[in-house]
Design an enzyme around this catalytic site. Structure first.
Site: not given
Length: 254
Positions: A39, A67-68
């Protein structure tokens, strides 16, 4: 069987180090399958088609994210590849999926990607989503990349899924923890696998910039560090018939 899991790859320099070292690690440890968290594999955060290609060329079978996952919106087509997954507790309207199943011939291996919610985005409850996914998976060989900020939430997920999955491996904080163990004589666990990138850095980023942001609140864009790399991972050995972890070994390669 053996699954090799590699912690968050940071930037193009991390991708290059992965390409340099992963083939020999696969041979040395006789890994049957390799999962890599990608990520942060693109310079400036996120994952692109190019960085994903680099990771696959290094020898990965599955790429997980966090989360990215959607940082690079021009490259969202990468999630059409079944072997690139994003946290399953993102909404159904988001591209991609949160679980993939690899056919190894003699068995199947499921890889689930989940995101924590403490100090991160307010996504669907990862515990409930895990329950829903487990109802759909037929193989006992199940590996979870739990991408979370809070160590307490990671530990909680480990105990919650104990005896129901083969291993729960934490990612996101980029710092390898010293708590690798087997929960209830079945589920391999580690709070954070660590990262693959420049070791003399702050989580893979340039120390000077990170310090100026934290100490002086200077609004500078983070930049990947340059220097000697290390690779953090874990080797999970398991019984394919029962999906039981028999050994989990942290790896640090410089």
């Amino acid at each position: 069987m053996k699954l090799l899991f590699i912690g968050d790859v940071v930037g193009s320099i991390g991708c290059e180090f992965l390409k340099k070292r992963l083939p020999e690690l696969k041979r040395e440890y006789e890994a049957d399958v390799v999962v890599v968290n990608g990520e942060n594999s693109a310079d400036g955060n996120g994952i692109t088609a190019h960085s994903a290609k680099q990771i696959f060329q290094a020898g990965a079978d599955v790429i997980t994210t966090g989360n990215h996952a959607f940082q690079r919106r021009t490259d969202l087509q990468i999630y059409e590849n079944d072997c690139i997954i994003r946290p399953a507790n993102y909404g159904e309207a988001c591209p991609g999926k949160g679980v993939t199943v690899c056919d190894m011939g003699s068995c199947q291996i499921a890889v689930i990607n989940l995101s924590g919610v403490l100090f991160l985005e307010n996504l669907e409850n990862p515990f409930t989503v895990a329950d829903d996914i487990l109802e759909t998976i037929e193989t006992p060989n199940i590996f979870v990349d739990f991408h979370a900020e809070a160590t307490s939430e990671k530990r909680a997920m480990g105990f919650y899924l104990s005896k129901r999955v083969t291993a729960v491996m934490g990612t996101h904080t980029h710092v390898p923890t010293a708590d690798a163990c087997i929960l209830e004589n079945h589920t391999g666990y580690i709070t954070d696998v660590g990262m693959t990138g420049v070791e003399d850095s702050i989580l893979g980023t340039d120390k000077k910039i990170a310090l100026e942001r934290m100490h002086l609140h200077v609004p500078k864009r983070y930049k990947e560090a340059v220097g000697a790399c290390w690779l953090n991972g874990v080797l999970v050995e398991f019984e394919k018939k029962y999906g039981k972890c028999t050994k989990i070994t942290p790896l640090i390669v410089r």
